[in-house]
Design a protein around this motif. Sequence first.
Motif, PDB file in Angstrom:
ATOM      1  N   LEU A 150       0.948  -1.228   0.122  1.00  0.00           N
ATOM      2  CA  LEU A 150      -0.015  -0.112   0.117  1.00  0.00           C
ATOM      3  C   LEU A 150       0.817   1.199   0.096  1.00  0.00           C
ATOM      4  O   LEU A 150       0.517   2.144  -0.757  1.00  0.00           O
ATOM      5  CB  LEU A 150      -0.607   0.116   1.170  1.00  0.00           C
ATOM      6  N   LEU A 151       1.926   1.267   0.658  1.00  0.00           N
ATOM      7  CA  LEU A 151       3.016   2.444   0.873  1.00  0.00           C
ATOM      8  C   LEU A 151       3.531   2.706  -0.520  1.00  0.00           C
ATOM      9  O   LEU A 151       3.667   3.836  -1.044  1.00  0.00           O
ATOM     10  CB  LEU A 151       4.047   1.914   1.853  1.00  0.00           C
ATOM     11  N   GLN A 152       3.726   1.649  -1.237  1.00  0.00           N
ATOM     12  CA  GLN A 152       4.357   1.628  -2.887  1.00  0.00           C
ATOM     13  C   GLN A 152       3.239   2.484  -3.592  1.00  0.00           C
ATOM     14  O   GLN A 152       3.515   3.377  -4.311  1.00  0.00           O
ATOM     15  CB  GLN A 152       4.810   0.480  -3.318  1.00  0.00           C
ATOM     16  N   LEU A 153       2.020   2.271  -3.546  1.00  0.00           N
ATOM     17  CA  LEU A 153       0.891   2.768  -4.043  1.00  0.00           C
ATOM     18  C   LEU A 153       0.848   4.346  -3.902  1.00  0.00           C
ATOM     19  O   LEU A 153       0.726   5.325  -4.757  1.00  0.00           O
ATOM     20  CB  LEU A 153      -0.304   2.078  -4.011  1.00  0.00           C
ATOM     21  N   GLN A 154       0.905   4.497  -2.445  1.00  0.00           N
ATOM     22  CA  GLN A 154       0.753   6.117  -1.887  1.00  0.00           C
ATOM     23  C   GLN A 154       2.042   6.960  -2.325  1.00  0.00           C
ATOM     24  O   GLN A 154       1.951   7.993  -2.918  1.00  0.00           O
ATOM     25  CB  GLN A 154       0.527   6.093  -0.628  1.00  0.00           C
ATOM     26  N   TRP A 155       3.116   6.226  -2.183  1.00  0.00           N
ATOM     27  CA  TRP A 155       4.415   7.131  -2.248  1.00  0.00           C
ATOM     28  C   TRP A 155       4.900   6.855  -3.933  1.00  0.00           C
ATOM     29  O   TRP A 155       5.037   8.221  -4.299  1.00  0.00           O
ATOM     30  CB  TRP A 155       5.516   6.196  -1.528  1.00  0.00           C
ATOM     31  N   LYS A 156       4.730   5.758  -4.501  1.00  0.00           N
ATOM     32  CA  LYS A 156       5.419   6.166  -5.710  1.00  0.00           C
ATOM     33  C   LYS A 156       4.475   5.805  -6.955  1.00  0.00           C
ATOM     34  O   LYS A 156       4.813   5.820  -8.241  1.00  0.00           O
ATOM     35  CB  LYS A 156       6.615   4.906  -6.158  1.00  0.00           C
ATOM     36  N   GLN A 157       3.200   5.564  -6.493  1.00  0.00           N
ATOM     37  CA  GLN A 157       2.044   5.220  -7.595  1.00  0.00           C
ATOM     38  C   GLN A 157       2.567   4.073  -8.140  1.00  0.00           C
ATOM     39  O   GLN A 157       2.145   4.024  -9.491  1.00  0.00           O
ATOM     40  CB  GLN A 157       1.805   6.561  -8.471  1.00  0.00           C
ATOM     41  N   ASP A 158       3.364   3.157  -7.825  1.00  0.00           N
ATOM     42  CA  ASP A 158       3.870   2.137  -8.436  1.00  0.00           C
ATOM     43  C   ASP A 158       2.912   0.851  -8.133  1.00  0.00           C
ATOM     44  O   ASP A 158       2.969   0.095  -7.198  1.00  0.00           O
ATOM     45  CB  ASP A 158       5.290   1.562  -7.743  1.00  0.00           C
ATOM     46  N   LEU A 159       2.031   0.805  -9.253  1.00  0.00           N
ATOM     47  CA  LEU A 159       1.078  -0.114  -9.047  1.00  0.00           C
ATOM     48  C   LEU A 159       1.440  -1.678  -9.090  1.00  0.00           C
ATOM     49  O   LEU A 159       0.962  -2.694  -8.230  1.00  0.00           O
ATOM     50  CB  LEU A 159      -0.134  -0.075 -10.156  1.00  0.00           C
ATOM     51  N   ASP A 160       2.627  -1.886  -9.970  1.00  0.00           N
ATOM     52  CA  ASP A 160       2.935  -3.076 -10.198  1.00  0.00           C
ATOM     53  C   ASP A 160       3.774  -3.593  -8.916  1.00  0.00           C
ATOM     54  O   ASP A 160       3.528  -4.934  -8.546  1.00  0.00           O
ATOM     55  CB  ASP A 160       3.942  -3.102 -11.344  1.00  0.00           C
ATOM     56  N   LYS A 161       4.555  -2.939  -8.373  1.00  0.00           N
ATOM     57  CA  LYS A 161       5.140  -3.223  -7.039  1.00  0.00           C
ATOM     58  C   LYS A 161       4.220  -3.436  -5.992  1.00  0.00           C
ATOM     59  O   LYS A 161       4.282  -4.429  -5.163  1.00  0.00           O
ATOM     60  CB  LYS A 161       6.177  -1.982  -6.780  1.00  0.00           C
ATOM     61  N   GLY A 162       3.375  -2.603  -5.981  1.00  0.00           N
ATOM     62  CA  GLY A 162       2.058  -2.976  -4.862  1.00  0.00           C
ATOM     63  C   GLY A 162       1.758  -4.042  -4.928  1.00  0.00           C
ATOM     64  O   GLY A 162       1.423  -4.860  -3.761  1.00  0.00           O
ATOM     65  N   LEU A 163       1.186  -4.470  -6.202  1.00  0.00           N
ATOM     66  CA  LEU A 163       0.468  -5.612  -6.516  1.00  0.00           C
ATOM     67  C   LEU A 163       1.308  -6.814  -6.166  1.00  0.00           C
ATOM     68  O   LEU A 163       0.987  -8.011  -5.740  1.00  0.00           O
ATOM     69  CB  LEU A 163      -0.106  -5.708  -7.690  1.00  0.00           C
ATOM     70  N   GLU A 164       2.670  -6.582  -6.520  1.00  0.00           N
ATOM     71  CA  GLU A 164       3.584  -7.730  -6.464  1.00  0.00           C
ATOM     72  C   GLU A 164       4.114  -8.219  -4.859  1.00  0.00           C
ATOM     73  O   GLU A 164       3.924  -9.207  -4.297  1.00  0.00           O
ATOM     74  CB  GLU A 164       5.188  -7.283  -6.934  1.00  0.00           C
ATOM     75  N   LEU A 165       3.775  -6.937  -4.032  1.00  0.00           N
ATOM     76  CA  LEU A 165       3.924  -7.093  -2.683  1.00  0.00           C
ATOM     77  C   LEU A 165       2.760  -7.767  -1.951  1.00  0.00           C
ATOM     78  O   LEU A 165       2.894  -8.814  -0.899  1.00  0.00           O
ATOM     79  CB  LEU A 165       4.441  -5.819  -1.913  1.00  0.00           C
ATOM     80  N   ILE A 166       1.602  -7.263  -2.450  1.00  0.00           N
ATOM     81  CA  ILE A 166       0.371  -7.885  -1.984  1.00  0.00           C
ATOM     82  C   ILE A 166       0.258  -9.300  -2.267  1.00  0.00           C
ATOM     83  O   ILE A 166      -0.151 -10.311  -1.455  1.00  0.00           O
ATOM     84  CB  ILE A 166      -0.899  -7.300  -2.320  1.00  0.00           C
ATOM     85  N   SER A 167       0.824  -9.814  -3.436  1.00  0.00           N
ATOM     86  CA  SER A 167       0.739 -11.298  -4.053  1.00  0.00           C
ATOM     87  C   SER A 167       1.797 -12.037  -3.140  1.00  0.00           C
ATOM     88  O   SER A 167       1.396 -13.474  -2.885  1.00  0.00           O
ATOM     89  CB  SER A 167       1.226 -11.379  -5.430  1.00  0.00           C
ATOM     90  N   LYS A 168       3.008 -11.482  -2.888  1.00  0.00           N
ATOM     91  CA  LYS A 168       3.843 -11.730  -1.692  1.00  0.00           C
ATOM     92  C   LYS A 168       3.223 -12.427  -0.568  1.00  0.00           C
ATOM     93  O   LYS A 168       3.377 -13.499  -0.030  1.00  0.00           O
ATOM     94  CB  LYS A 168       4.874 -10.972  -1.579  1.00  0.00           C
ATOM     95  N   ALA A 169       2.359 -11.584  -0.007  1.00  0.00           N
ATOM     96  CA  ALA A 169       1.762 -11.738   1.300  1.00  0.00           C
ATOM     97  C   ALA A 169       0.758 -12.992   1.195  1.00  0.00           C
ATOM     98  O   ALA A 169       0.842 -13.917   2.258  1.00  0.00           O
ATOM     99  CB  ALA A 169       0.715 -10.653   1.474  1.00  0.00           C
ATOM    100  N   ILE A 170       0.166 -13.250   0.101  1.00  0.00           N
ATOM    101  CA  ILE A 170      -0.671 -14.579  -0.180  1.00  0.00           C
ATOM    102  C   ILE A 170       0.146 -15.639  -0.439  1.00  0.00           C
ATOM    103  O   ILE A 170      -0.369 -16.682   0.078  1.00  0.00           O
ATOM    104  CB  ILE A 170      -1.505 -13.977  -1.536  1.00  0.00           C
ATOM    105  N   GLU A 171       1.213 -15.474  -0.922  1.00  0.00           N
ATOM    106  CA  GLU A 171       2.125 -16.575  -1.132  1.00  0.00           C
ATOM    107  C   GLU A 171       2.622 -17.028   0.479  1.00  0.00           C
ATOM    108  O   GLU A 171       2.861 -18.313   0.690  1.00  0.00           O
ATOM    109  CB  GLU A 171       3.389 -16.008  -1.947  1.00  0.00           C
ATOM    110  N   ILE A 172       2.858 -16.196   1.116  1.00  0.00           N
ATOM    111  CA  ILE A 172       3.491 -16.485   2.586  1.00  0.00           C
ATOM    112  C   ILE A 172       2.274 -17.043   3.229  1.00  0.00           C
ATOM    113  O   ILE A 172       2.669 -18.078   4.120  1.00  0.00           O
ATOM    114  CB  ILE A 172       4.123 -15.089   3.252  1.00  0.00           C
ATOM    115  N   ASP A 173       1.127 -16.524   3.504  1.00  0.00           N
ATOM    116  CA  ASP A 173      -0.070 -17.045   4.033  1.00  0.00           C
ATOM    117  C   ASP A 173      -1.503 -16.851   3.314  1.00  0.00           C
ATOM    118  O   ASP A 173      -1.942 -15.978   2.880  1.00  0.00           O
ATOM    119  CB  ASP A 173      -0.103 -16.193   5.437  1.00  0.00           C
ATOM    120  N   ASN A 174      -1.823 -18.026   2.523  1.00  0.00           N
ATOM    121  CA  ASN A 174      -2.921 -18.107   1.910  1.00  0.00           C
ATOM    122  C   ASN A 174      -4.176 -18.081   2.664  1.00  0.00           C
ATOM    123  O   ASN A 174      -5.222 -18.105   1.839  1.00  0.00           O
ATOM    124  CB  ASN A 174      -2.771 -19.342   0.834  1.00  0.00           C
TER     125      ASN A 174
END
Length: 611
Positions: free
Chosen positions: A521-545
């Motif tokens: 979420l911070l990447q979205l607010q800070w850098k408007q980096d949608l791809d990076k934001g979604l990548e990190l959230i996808s990582k969260a799901i990978e860690i804990d489905n």
Amino acid sequence: MAASKPIEAAMAAAAAPGSGNGVGGGGGTAGPGSGAGTLPRWHVALAIGAPLLLGAGAMYLWSRRRRRREAGGRGDASGLKRNSERKTPEGRASPALGSGHHDGSGDSLEMSSLDRAQAAKNKGNKYFKAGKYEQAIQCYTEAISLCPTEKNVDLSTFYQNRAAAFEQLQKWKEVAQDCTKAVELNPKYVKALFRRAKAHEKLDNKKECLEDVTAVCILEGFQNEQSMLLADKVLKLLGKENAKEKYKNREPLMPSPQFIKSYFSSFTDDIISQPMLKGEKSDEDKDKEGEALEVKENSGYLKAKQYMEEENYDKIISECSKEIDAQGKYMAEALLLRATFYLLIGSANAAKPDLDKVISLKEANVKLRANALIKRGTMCMQQQQPMLSTQDFNMAAEIDPMNSDVYHHRGQLKILLDLVEEAVADFDACIRLRPKFALAQAQKCFALYRQAYTANNSSQVQAAMKGFEEIIKKFPRCAEGYALYAQALTDQQQFGKADEMYDKCIDLEPDNATTYVHKGLLQLQWKQDLDKGLELISKAIEIDNKCDFAYETMGTIEVQRGNMEKAIDMFNKAINLAKSEMEMAHLYSLCDAAHAQTEVAKKYGLKPPTL
């Protein structure tokens, strides 16, 4: 970092956005509110500025908050139109298409059909203003019969006016029918859509009401408070209705091991969460250090404790039941442990009788009874019974005044009730009893920060920021301290430093999925980096489905990207993981909002702004 302290679970959904794995619904820490407790629910909706939609009304709440920010934070209605009641009939045809009062034949001496229709309508308007609605209906009916069929906009106005008269007579079916005619003739007719939405509300057609009011909100650019309030109302009703049925038939689901360990880490005075005592192990086990314990005593509770140490959580409830059925010497402990795991799997109704029994066992260890009161108080808060919750916490403090957990969790309750000074007093009491309990110190600092931030008191905000620096220096292994500091830094738009704090959280707890969500979420607010934001959230799901917060956040972002189908899929996954009926209702509201936008796009080609 404690993933979900029990008390903050209580009001999580009511506070709107975000979702966690909280026992009994929600998560976070006394302020941070979601999942592992880094981003408060009251702030997640603003996490990436205008684009992110999190809350019971999704796009509606987002727009309301955006307008409020643009208006400088003035109250709920700032920047929204209040004066569009839409009760009166149209005085004339919509000027948008410039419809005239002649039939185009060039004969201005003889009234055209449209002129006669307009005259009938004007007569109807006079009756309407005089409160003579039956006569007004007759005039509007005459106008409809006289109007040339090709005059769509004029004809739609006459139907809408007749619907307004039917509305005054509370003839909701007729209102809906006439508004439907008006919308068929003029698909983006806001007045007719909103009047039909109100009629559907009265007829208890919630989905149809939601679709109509969604279209209205989009057409009005989310600037009419009346429309947004209706949207929010029907979303909440739909959410509660859907959740009630779903929760009743849901399959209990054990959360991830990381979540369970984080939950228990929020207690420091809890007998059932402590490692097995030497007296609970067999002599043979005492000599085998580093090897798995093997309980020889015929005790379901001791076996359950062994399974806890082995992280074999699925067997704990059944072993506790054996101890309880046998009325063994650890029956009180088994009741409390079983109740705790019922809460963890989202079965509050099953947990309550066990908690009640422990509380009523006067001969039981006072710390067991106090712990049961804390958990029952949390459950009451989750069920929106703050008075009962407060009673349980006060009783716990009365019977076990030296129990730090009572003050820690009651402090979080006070935060949820916006009683910050009382919360700080409770955190102070906890800290006096447990000076090395970093979590309580971090939460106290966040409580002070939140109070200062909400009051826009810059000097107190800076004092709280210094407090965070002292905490992370004093407790460098406390991930929660870094997480809460990161939230405060984000508020202050110190994004780079906030990102560093989240990295420290990840270094300390690499398996904590929700930290990745907040960093995304911070990447979205800070850098408007949608791809990076979604990548990190996808990582969260990978860690804990089983991280429902990750699915919910992914869904809200997909809503803003216009990917409704994927958003609905994400929300449904979060719904299946929800631990409480309240949290489930919140998630259903988000899902229903996405469904409504899908239908509005199909019917009218209307879509809100997207990323």
